[in-house]
Motif scaffolding. Sequence first.
Motif, PDB file in Angstrom:
ATOM      1  N   ASP A  42       0.809  -1.222   0.000  1.00 21.52           N
ATOM      2  CA  ASP A  42       0.000   0.000   0.000  1.00 21.52           C
ATOM      3  C   ASP A  42       0.840   1.269   0.000  1.00 21.52           C
ATOM      4  N   GLY A  43       2.123   1.147   0.331  1.00 25.77           N
ATOM      5  CA  GLY A  43       2.987   2.315   0.384  1.00 25.77           C
ATOM      6  C   GLY A  43       2.986   3.001   1.731  1.00 25.77           C
ATOM      7  N   ARG A  44       2.358   2.385   2.741  1.00 23.93           N
ATOM      8  CA  ARG A  44       2.343   2.980   4.077  1.00 23.93           C
ATOM      9  C   ARG A  44       3.677   2.802   4.775  1.00 23.93           C
ATOM     10  N   ALA A  45       4.435   1.773   4.380  1.00 24.62           N
ATOM     11  CA  ALA A  45       5.753   1.517   4.952  1.00 24.62           C
ATOM     12  C   ALA A  45       6.708   1.192   3.809  1.00 24.62           C
ATOM     13  N   ILE A  46       7.975   1.529   4.003  1.00 26.63           N
ATOM     14  CA  ILE A  46       8.997   1.232   3.002  1.00 26.63           C
ATOM     15  C   ILE A  46       9.910   0.163   3.584  1.00 26.63           C
ATOM     16  N   PRO A  47      10.028  -0.971   2.895  1.00 26.87           N
ATOM     17  CA  PRO A  47      10.880  -2.038   3.430  1.00 26.87           C
ATOM     18  C   PRO A  47      12.359  -1.665   3.367  1.00 26.87           C
ATOM     19  N   GLU A  48      13.125  -2.241   4.290  1.00 26.82           N
ATOM     20  CA  GLU A  48      14.570  -2.028   4.282  1.00 26.82           C
ATOM     21  C   GLU A  48      15.177  -2.755   3.090  1.00 26.82           C
ATOM     22  N   ASN A  49      16.394  -2.385   2.738  1.00 25.15           N
ATOM     23  CA  ASN A  49      17.079  -3.023   1.615  1.00 25.15           C
ATOM     24  C   ASN A  49      17.207  -4.522   1.811  1.00 25.15           C
ATOM     25  N   LYS A  50      17.507  -4.956   3.056  1.00 25.63           N
ATOM     26  CA  LYS A  50      17.672  -6.395   3.291  1.00 25.63           C
ATOM     27  C   LYS A  50      16.351  -7.139   3.088  1.00 25.63           C
ATOM     28  N   THR A  51      15.222  -6.491   3.382  1.00 22.55           N
ATOM     29  CA  THR A  51      13.914  -7.114   3.156  1.00 22.55           C
ATOM     30  C   THR A  51      13.650  -7.245   1.657  1.00 22.55           C
ATOM     31  N   ILE A  52      14.003  -6.232   0.893  1.00 21.39           N
ATOM     32  CA  ILE A  52      13.820  -6.292  -0.556  1.00 21.39           C
ATOM     33  C   ILE A  52      14.704  -7.391  -1.152  1.00 21.39           C
ATOM     34  N   LYS A  53      15.921  -7.537  -0.635  1.00 25.76           N
ATOM     35  CA  LYS A  53      16.806  -8.598  -1.117  1.00 25.76           C
ATOM     36  C   LYS A  53      16.214  -9.979  -0.823  1.00 25.76           C
ATOM     37  N   ARG A  54      15.613 -10.139   0.361  1.00 25.82           N
ATOM     38  CA  ARG A  54      14.957 -11.414   0.685  1.00 25.82           C
ATOM     39  C   ARG A  54      13.773 -11.666  -0.243  1.00 25.82           C
ATOM     40  N   MET A  55      12.992 -10.625  -0.518  1.00 24.06           N
ATOM     41  CA  MET A  55      11.865 -10.757  -1.446  1.00 24.06           C
ATOM     42  C   MET A  55      12.360 -11.215  -2.812  1.00 24.06           C
ATOM     43  N   ASN A  56      13.453 -10.628  -3.266  1.00 19.55           N
ATOM     44  CA  ASN A  56      13.994 -10.971  -4.580  1.00 19.55           C
ATOM     45  C   ASN A  56      14.439 -12.428  -4.642  1.00 19.55           C
ATOM     46  N   ARG A  57      14.929 -12.953  -3.511  1.00 18.78           N
ATOM     47  CA  ARG A  57      15.323 -14.363  -3.486  1.00 18.78           C
ATOM     48  C   ARG A  57      14.129 -15.273  -3.746  1.00 18.78           C
ATOM     49  N   PHE A  58      12.986 -14.949  -3.140  1.00 14.94           N
ATOM     50  CA  PHE A  58      11.789 -15.771  -3.309  1.00 14.94           C
ATOM     51  C   PHE A  58      11.095 -15.518  -4.647  1.00 14.94           C
ATOM     52  N   LEU A  59      11.257 -14.324  -5.194  1.00 12.40           N
ATOM     53  CA  LEU A  59      10.567 -13.960  -6.431  1.00 12.40           C
ATOM     54  C   LEU A  59      11.393 -14.260  -7.677  1.00 12.40           C
ATOM     55  N   ASN A  60      12.567 -14.838  -7.522  1.00 13.04           N
ATOM     56  CA  ASN A  60      13.459 -15.131  -8.647  1.00 13.04           C
ATOM     57  C   ASN A  60      12.699 -15.787  -9.791  1.00 13.04           C
ATOM     58  N   PRO A  61      12.779 -15.356 -11.022  1.00 11.85           N
ATOM     59  CA  PRO A  61      13.690 -14.372 -11.624  1.00 11.85           C
ATOM     60  C   PRO A  61      13.151 -12.942 -11.624  1.00 11.85           C
ATOM     61  N   ILE A  62      11.977 -12.705 -11.052  1.00 11.69           N
ATOM     62  CA  ILE A  62      11.424 -11.352 -10.972  1.00 11.69           C
ATOM     63  C   ILE A  62      12.217 -10.581  -9.920  1.00 11.69           C
TER      64      ILE A  62
END
Length: 70
Positions: A42-62
């Motif tokens: 929703d944009g109410r919170a901005i995730p930290e860089n490490k959280t985005i990196k974890r998301m990218n691991r699960f969303l691979n190749p996206i």
Amino acid sequence: MDDVPAKTHDAIRMAINKSPYTVHSFAQQMGIKLAILESYIDGRAIPENKTIKRMNRFLNPIKIKQHNDK
């Protein structure tokens, strides 16, 4: 071809929509509460860089690229 989202929360939303996960199953996969993931989407919170990196691991190749939301 692909829309380039202007904000991090748009990038998260688009990446989850393109993935095989539902929002609920992605929150479980990440080990975070659904409300926290929804606040990122929703944009109410901005995730930290490490959280985005974890998301990218699960969303691979996206990949989610963090944008300057300030």
